[in-house]
Enzyme design. Sequence first.
Site, short mmCIF file in Angstrom:
data_model
loop_
_atom_site.label_atom_id
_atom_site.label_comp_id
_atom_site.label_asym_id
_atom_site.label_seq_id
_atom_site.Cartn_x
_atom_site.Cartn_y
_atom_site.Cartn_z
N ASP A 119 -10.12 -4.74 -4.34
CA ASP A 119 -9.58 -3.71 -3.42
C ASP A 119 -10.46 -2.46 -3.50
O ASP A 119 -10.58 -1.85 -4.55
CB ASP A 119 -8.14 -3.38 -3.83
CG ASP A 119 -7.39 -2.59 -2.76
OD1 ASP A 119 -8.04 -1.85 -2.00
OD2 ASP A 119 -6.15 -2.72 -2.70
N HIS A 163 -7.97 -5.34 0.01
CA HIS A 163 -6.74 -4.60 0.33
C HIS A 163 -5.98 -5.40 1.39
O HIS A 163 -6.05 -5.09 2.59
CB HIS A 163 -7.10 -3.19 0.83
CG HIS A 163 -5.94 -2.25 0.85
ND1 HIS A 163 -5.31 -1.82 -0.30
CD2 HIS A 163 -5.27 -1.66 1.88
CE1 HIS A 163 -4.32 -1.00 0.02
NE2 HIS A 163 -4.27 -0.89 1.34
N SER A 177 0.82 -1.20 0.00
CA SER A 177 0.00 0.00 0.00
C SER A 177 0.87 1.27 0.00
O SER A 177 1.68 1.45 -0.90
CB SER A 177 -0.96 -0.05 1.20
OG SER A 177 -1.97 0.91 1.07
#
Length: 239
Positions: free
Chosen positions: A180, A212, A125
Amino acid sequence: MAVVSGSVRLQRCVVSPAGRHSASLIFLHGSGDSGQGLRKWIKQVLNQDLTFQHIKIIYPTAPARPYTPMKGGISNVWFDRFKISNDCPEHLESIDVMCQVLTDLINDEVKSGIKKNRILIGGFSMGGCMAMHVAYRNHQDVAGVFALSSFLNKTSAVYQALQKRDGALPELFQCHGTADELVLHSWGEETNSTLQSLGVSTKFHSFPGLFHELSTGELEKLKAWVLAKLPGEMEKPKE
């Protein structure tokens, strides 16, 4: 609160190689996590630590700072964001400070005898985004970059830096879940195709139904890519 300065030494969670240390992997966590937290998460997903015979893994922890998407709440984040979107300006001031802090970490590895082309940097991320800034703007001689569930803003300073550069660039390995909802799969794809258009060799793996998060399949693919980029040196003659 004091602004994070380039003199900060990051807390590090280190997994030593089983054998002789000849390469290093810097793995950056996502927002609000820690190096120790990322290591634990990977261990849960794989049912074991991520380890290599010859590669040291460094999981640094981002310093705590106010984070705008949390209404200024304090969080362990690599940089600030105006919002989580690919369609707004980057908070370059905080990104640039952390590029310098992570440069110190890379330099520590070089000082310990690891060549720059035997160092990989990447993350999950926000960590993947940070890794792309560090490598493509400041350290284009690292072995490669990886970004899991990550993206760059449409007007990223990374793209501007690459427009002015020529010569070989580190390869980018990306993984992204199609489900996601925090960092859209399309943002990851767009980042990949833009970097490719600027001369970066890329690998992009989509994971159907993945949110995610990290998955076993993703980490196994990453492990294979890491070993391809940083093979053991047993075959090399002793100096």
